[in-house]
Design a protein around this motif. Structure first.
Motif, PDB file in Angstrom:
ATOM      1  N   GLY A 136      16.229 -48.476  -2.424  1.00 12.75           N
ATOM      2  CA  GLY A 136      17.648 -49.165  -2.481  1.00 12.75           C
ATOM      3  C   GLY A 136      18.289 -49.826  -1.227  1.00 12.75           C
ATOM      4  O   GLY A 136      18.946 -50.670  -1.446  1.00 12.75           O
ATOM      5  N   HIS A 137      17.670 -49.575  -0.015  1.00 13.76           N
ATOM      6  CA  HIS A 137      18.162 -50.199   1.110  1.00 13.76           C
ATOM      7  C   HIS A 137      17.269 -51.606   1.319  1.00 13.76           C
ATOM      8  O   HIS A 137      18.005 -52.516   1.504  1.00 13.76           O
ATOM      9  CB  HIS A 137      17.838 -49.353   2.365  1.00 13.76           C
ATOM     10  CG  HIS A 137      18.473 -48.111   2.628  1.00 13.76           C
ATOM     11  ND1 HIS A 137      19.733 -47.996   2.740  1.00 13.76           N
ATOM     12  CD2 HIS A 137      18.243 -46.719   2.662  1.00 13.76           C
ATOM     13  CE1 HIS A 137      20.274 -46.704   2.987  1.00 13.76           C
ATOM     14  NE2 HIS A 137      19.363 -46.073   2.940  1.00 13.76           N
ATOM     15  N   VAL A 138      16.224 -51.667   0.633  1.00 14.03           N
ATOM     16  CA  VAL A 138      15.432 -52.902   0.586  1.00 14.03           C
ATOM     17  C   VAL A 138      16.400 -53.843  -0.437  1.00 14.03           C
ATOM     18  O   VAL A 138      16.658 -54.947  -0.053  1.00 14.03           O
ATOM     19  CB  VAL A 138      14.132 -52.839   0.066  1.00 14.03           C
ATOM     20  CG1 VAL A 138      13.569 -54.267  -0.290  1.00 14.03           C
ATOM     21  CG2 VAL A 138      13.053 -52.059   0.825  1.00 14.03           C
ATOM     22  N   ALA A 139      16.746 -53.228  -1.388  1.00 14.73           N
ATOM     23  CA  ALA A 139      17.699 -54.049  -2.262  1.00 14.73           C
ATOM     24  C   ALA A 139      18.977 -54.474  -1.698  1.00 14.73           C
ATOM     25  O   ALA A 139      19.601 -55.534  -2.075  1.00 14.73           O
ATOM     26  CB  ALA A 139      17.959 -53.345  -3.576  1.00 14.73           C
ATOM     27  N   VAL A 140      19.616 -53.835  -0.811  1.00 20.00           N
ATOM     28  CA  VAL A 140      20.829 -53.904  -0.194  1.00 20.00           C
ATOM     29  C   VAL A 140      20.564 -55.225   0.616  1.00 20.00           C
ATOM     30  O   VAL A 140      21.325 -56.173   0.596  1.00 20.00           O
ATOM     31  CB  VAL A 140      21.339 -52.814   0.554  1.00 20.00           C
ATOM     32  CG1 VAL A 140      22.302 -53.276   1.655  1.00 20.00           C
ATOM     33  CG2 VAL A 140      21.955 -51.866  -0.402  1.00 20.00           C
TER      34      VAL A 140
END
Ligand SMILES: CCCCCCCC(=O)SCCNC(=O)CCNC(=O)[C@H](O)C(C)(C)COP(=O)(O)OP(=O)(O)OC[C@H]1O[C@@H](n2cnc3c(N)ncnc32)[C@H](O)[C@@H]1OP(=O)(O)O
Length: 219
Positions: A136-140
């Motif tokens: 999810g942090h990568v997607a952010v």
């Protein structure tokens, strides 16, 4: 260059008449003064605190102590809350991720109509599991830097319609990674954006997204 290219359209002083686009101001004041000369250091200390909280196993006594200290900090900040257009968090282009505490820290190396290249480092706070970054942090980061590429491509505010991330290999923590985002093609208000995240030569993830350029006044 740190959180954004500083010579782009958004570096225009806001006025009371600045149009609103989708809740964004199309033009807003970008200043490196807000928050003072040590604002970046403040953000860095908070990030370090979050990193430590992620891995700490405090005793009940230490938890009590830290809660009391944090209540004092929160009370101090309560006296200084402003709206999003006047907070330095998000508009300090001289700082990693424009000083935005909610984003993993990145530094823009190059940015313009043709795309954005940035150095990103996921912190211990961004742990997913097994010592690597949470997807999810990568997607952010893809969303933020993809949005930046779309915005710079059309010189206008764009909002994410969809964003697909392919996780190709593990994304390490505490390692400088390279993210590239660029507008692949444009059809009217639709901006098709692509992106990659590399650890050296190794592809960690790639993404495809659609951003829609907002119409003037669009909520
Ligand atoms: C520099 C800092 C950058 C920061 C970037 C951060 C970006 C963000 O995170 S934005 C927040 C997350 N996104 C959202 O909340 C978006 C919520 N959705 C919306 O607001 C709207 O649906 C919005 C604006 C995307 C599109 O609505 P609207 O402007 O009315 O467009 P609409 O007329 O429905 O569609 C326009 C075109 O896009 C297409 N389209 C819209 N959504 C999609 C979708 N999800 N998938 C495929 N196509 C789509 C439509 O089919 C239409 O195509 P065509 O013109 O060929 O018929």
């Amino acid at each position: 260059m740190k959180g954004a290219p500083i010579d782009q359209k958004w570096n225009v002083p806001a006025t009371e008449e600045s149009p609103l686009e989708g809740g964004f101001r199309a033009e807003f004041e970008v200043t490196t003064e807000r928050g003072g000369p040590r604002y970046g250091e403040l953000i860095e200390e908070v990030r370090t605190f979050m990193d430590k909280v992620r891995y700490a196993s405090p005793t009940p006594e230490l938890a009590d102590e830290i809660i009391d200290d944090l209540k004092l900090f929160n009370a101090k900040l309560d006296t200084l809350l402003v709206d999003e257009w006047h907070t330095p968090s998000g508009t300090r282009v001289d700082l990693p991720s424009r000083g935005n505490i909610t984003l993993p820290p990145y530094e823009v190396i190059d940015g313009g109509e043709d795309g954005v290249t940035a150095s990103v480092e996921f912190r211990r706070f961004h742990l997913g599991g097994n010592g690597v970054a949470h997807g999810g942090h990568v997607a952010v980061v893809f969303d933020d830097l993809g949005g930046m590429a779309a915005t710079l491509h059309v010189h206008g505010i764009a909002r994410t319609a969809y964003l697909t991330v392919n996780y190709r290999s593990l994304t390490p923590l505490e390692t400088p990674l390279t993210m590239r985002t660029w507008a692949e093609r444009r059809e009217g208000r639709k901006i098709f954006v692509k992106g990659t995240l590399h650890d050296g030569d190794r592809l960690c993830a790639d993404m495809e997204a659609l951003f829609i350029q907002l119409r003037p006044g669009q909520a």
